[in-house]
Design a protein around this motif. Structure first.
Motif, mmCIF file in Angstrom:
data_model
loop_
_atom_site.group_PDB
_atom_site.id
_atom_site.type_symbol
_atom_site.label_atom_id
_atom_site.label_comp_id
_atom_site.label_asym_id
_atom_site.label_seq_id
_atom_site.Cartn_x
_atom_site.Cartn_y
_atom_site.Cartn_z
ATOM 1 N N ILE A 68 0.843 -1.193 0.000
ATOM 2 C CA ILE A 68 0.000 0.000 0.000
ATOM 3 C C ILE A 68 0.878 1.243 0.000
ATOM 4 O O ILE A 68 1.766 1.387 0.856
ATOM 5 C CB ILE A 68 -0.930 0.030 1.229
ATOM 6 N N SER A 69 0.659 2.113 -0.968
ATOM 7 C CA SER A 69 1.341 3.403 -0.996
ATOM 8 C C SER A 69 0.379 4.446 -0.451
ATOM 9 O O SER A 69 -0.770 4.538 -0.903
ATOM 10 C CB SER A 69 1.750 3.766 -2.430
ATOM 11 N N ALA A 70 0.825 5.214 0.522
ATOM 12 C CA ALA A 70 -0.075 6.178 1.157
ATOM 13 C C ALA A 70 0.713 7.378 1.651
ATOM 14 O O ALA A 70 1.927 7.306 1.862
ATOM 15 C CB ALA A 70 -0.803 5.515 2.316
ATOM 16 N N ARG A 71 0.013 8.484 1.835
ATOM 17 C CA ARG A 71 0.620 9.696 2.386
ATOM 18 C C ARG A 71 0.530 9.611 3.906
ATOM 19 O O ARG A 71 -0.545 9.755 4.483
ATOM 20 C CB ARG A 71 -0.114 10.931 1.873
ATOM 21 N N LEU A 72 1.671 9.368 4.546
ATOM 22 C CA LEU A 72 1.711 9.205 5.992
ATOM 23 C C LEU A 72 2.050 10.527 6.669
ATOM 24 O O LEU A 72 2.953 11.252 6.242
ATOM 25 C CB LEU A 72 2.758 8.160 6.385
ATOM 26 N N THR A 73 1.336 10.823 7.743
ATOM 27 C CA THR A 73 1.590 12.017 8.544
ATOM 28 C C THR A 73 1.666 11.606 10.005
ATOM 29 O O THR A 73 0.826 10.842 10.483
ATOM 30 C CB THR A 73 0.459 13.048 8.358
ATOM 31 N N ALA A 74 2.673 12.098 10.730
ATOM 32 C CA ALA A 74 2.836 11.746 12.137
ATOM 33 C C ALA A 74 1.800 12.458 12.998
ATOM 34 O O ALA A 74 1.558 13.655 12.847
ATOM 35 C CB ALA A 74 4.240 12.113 12.611
ATOM 36 N N TYR A 75 1.178 11.701 13.880
ATOM 37 C CA TYR A 75 0.251 12.266 14.870
ATOM 38 C C TYR A 75 0.491 11.520 16.181
ATOM 39 O O TYR A 75 0.269 10.308 16.276
ATOM 40 C CB TYR A 75 -1.205 12.109 14.425
ATOM 41 N N ARG A 83 -1.221 19.578 15.453
ATOM 42 C CA ARG A 83 -1.687 18.794 14.308
ATOM 43 C C ARG A 83 -3.212 18.807 14.164
ATOM 44 O O ARG A 83 -3.737 18.784 13.046
ATOM 45 C CB ARG A 83 -1.201 17.342 14.439
ATOM 46 N N ILE A 84 -3.935 18.824 15.267
ATOM 47 C CA ILE A 84 -5.395 18.706 15.205
ATOM 48 C C ILE A 84 -6.035 19.781 14.330
ATOM 49 O O ILE A 84 -6.864 19.454 13.466
ATOM 50 C CB ILE A 84 -6.002 18.676 16.624
ATOM 51 N N PRO A 85 -5.702 21.073 14.489
ATOM 52 C CA PRO A 85 -6.315 22.072 13.593
ATOM 53 C C PRO A 85 -6.002 21.817 12.124
ATOM 54 O O PRO A 85 -6.857 22.038 11.252
ATOM 55 C CB PRO A 85 -5.692 23.392 14.071
ATOM 56 N N GLN A 86 -4.796 21.324 11.846
ATOM 57 C CA GLN A 86 -4.423 21.013 10.467
ATOM 58 C C GLN A 86 -5.275 19.876 9.920
ATOM 59 O O GLN A 86 -5.784 19.938 8.787
ATOM 60 C CB GLN A 86 -2.938 20.633 10.421
ATOM 61 N N VAL A 87 -5.473 18.837 10.722
ATOM 62 C CA VAL A 87 -6.282 17.688 10.285
ATOM 63 C C VAL A 87 -7.733 18.110 10.078
ATOM 64 O O VAL A 87 -8.378 17.708 9.098
ATOM 65 C CB VAL A 87 -6.189 16.538 11.308
ATOM 66 N N LEU A 88 -8.263 18.914 10.988
ATOM 67 C CA LEU A 88 -9.639 19.386 10.829
ATOM 68 C C LEU A 88 -9.790 20.194 9.545
ATOM 69 O O LEU A 88 -10.824 20.123 8.869
ATOM 70 C CB LEU A 88 -10.048 20.233 12.029
ATOM 71 N N ALA A 118 -12.312 16.443 18.917
ATOM 72 C CA ALA A 118 -12.311 17.682 18.139
ATOM 73 C C ALA A 118 -13.137 17.525 16.862
ATOM 74 O O ALA A 118 -13.870 18.450 16.460
ATOM 75 C CB ALA A 118 -10.887 18.090 17.799
ATOM 76 N N ALA A 119 -13.044 16.355 16.222
ATOM 77 C CA ALA A 119 -13.814 16.114 14.997
ATOM 78 C C ALA A 119 -15.310 16.097 15.296
ATOM 79 O O ALA A 119 -16.110 16.671 14.545
ATOM 80 C CB ALA A 119 -13.382 14.797 14.360
ATOM 81 N N VAL A 120 -15.708 15.454 16.379
ATOM 82 C CA VAL A 120 -17.122 15.406 16.759
ATOM 83 C C VAL A 120 -17.631 16.816 17.034
ATOM 84 O O VAL A 120 -18.731 17.201 16.605
ATOM 85 C CB VAL A 120 -17.318 14.499 17.987
ATOM 86 N N ALA A 121 -16.830 17.607 17.754
ATOM 87 C CA ALA A 121 -17.236 18.975 18.064
ATOM 88 C C ALA A 121 -17.391 19.823 16.807
ATOM 89 O O ALA A 121 -18.216 20.742 16.766
ATOM 90 C CB ALA A 121 -16.223 19.620 19.003
ATOM 91 N N ALA A 122 -16.607 19.502 15.768
ATOM 92 C CA ALA A 122 -16.663 20.249 14.516
ATOM 93 C C ALA A 122 -17.724 19.726 13.560
ATOM 94 O O ALA A 122 -17.858 20.230 12.448
ATOM 95 C CB ALA A 122 -15.287 20.224 13.842
#
Length: 292
Positions: A68-75, A83-88, A118-122
């Motif tokens: 699997i090729s994927a764009r990985l981001t550290a969290y 990171r959370i505001p960026q992900v939202l 944070a996602a639920v709140a948004a």
């Protein structure tokens, strides 16, 4: 290169799509045996716009195993706040984001709950993909009562705080599930013997791996076991519920003292066991002196 069509995570096998709906996908991954990944998890990991990983190197091994090729981001704990505001933002833009932990189900002893909250709140959709879980695997293997159980994570590393946490758990009439490490297991078992008495315990390790094992016994028996044969790696420790008919007779107080004195000394061990057992402090201390 275009992405291969995959089964939609919201539909049964047979229905395919080339992209995921915008959402936060919480994906369980294997705790040891890589074949414990689910087909649905592979679908999502191969199709998500981004994958958030606790350790990108560890997740990279899983993705490589399934090509699997994927764009990985550290969290992880250290960058969650930034990171959370960026992900939202990615999610609001219509991207699909998959969240994984190093092993098992995210949100269990990792920072994933902060992102989900944070996602639920948004107002962003959160889609769980169930799968491997070390606490549940250990519970199934243990043979302890499973009708009611409580996952309590890691106990505090310092003796006083650990004893306090155990006292708070003492009267819960359910199987307790804890995470622990090899270097700390002796101290943990010592405090369990002093605080909870001689309940049924099961120590599990290397779950789903070649050297998977479970050690059964009371706290003092397991303390002897880990002294003779120290376990390595990550441990899931299960504690059976309290026996409603059990009383702190002299034999039980003596067993608890034998487990606690080497770690805490006579005075501290006596005080802790007196509080837990209901015995007078002077009587427990006198008994402790005979053992010392």
């Amino acid at each position: 290169m275009s992405k291969p069509p995959v089964r939609s995570p919201q539909h049964p096998i047979g229905e395919t799509q080339t992209s995921l709906a915008p959402a936060l996908y919480v994906v369980a991954t294997p705790i040891g045996n890589l074949r414990d990944i689910t087909l649905r998890a592979l679908d999502v990991l191969s199709t998500a716009d981004r994958i958030l990983a606790e350790d990108t190197r560890q997740t990279g091994k899983l993705l490589d195993a399934y090509d699997i090729s994927a764009r990985l981001t550290a969290y992880h704990d250290h960058n969650a706040a930034a990171r959370i505001p960026q992900v939202l933002g990615w999610l609001t833009e219509g991207q699909s984001v998959a969240l994984v932990s190093d092993a098992g189900t995210p949100l269990v002893s990792d920072p994933g709950f902060k992102l989900v909250r944070a996602a639920v709140a948004a107002g962003i959709d959160v889609i769980p993909l169930p799968g491997a879980s070390a606490p549940l695997a250990a519970l199934v293997k243990s043979g302890l009562p499973s009708g009611r159980f409580l996952f309590a994570g890691f106990l505090p590393p310092k003796p006083a705080a650990r004893t306090k946490a155990l006292r708070e758990l003492a009267d819960i009439r359910a199987t307790l599930i804890l995470f622990e490490t090899g270097p700390r297991i002796k101290a943990c078992l010592t405090d369990i013997a002093a605080t909870l008495g001689e309940r049924d315990l099961v120590l599990t390790r290397e779950l789903t791996k070649r050297y998977e094992e479970a050690r059964h016994g009371t706290a003092s028996e397991l303390l002897q076991s880990v002294t003779d044969d120290p376990p390595r790696g990550e441990i899931v420790l299960l504690i059976g519920p309290p026996d409603g008919n059990a009383e702190w007779d002299e034999a039980r107080v003596t067993t608890a003292l034998r487990g606690a004195i080497p770690e805490h000394g006579v005075k501290r061990a006596s005080a802790a066991i007196a509080e837990q057992s209901g015995w007078a402090k002077r009587d427990v201390y006198a008994l402790a002196l005979t053992l010392k």
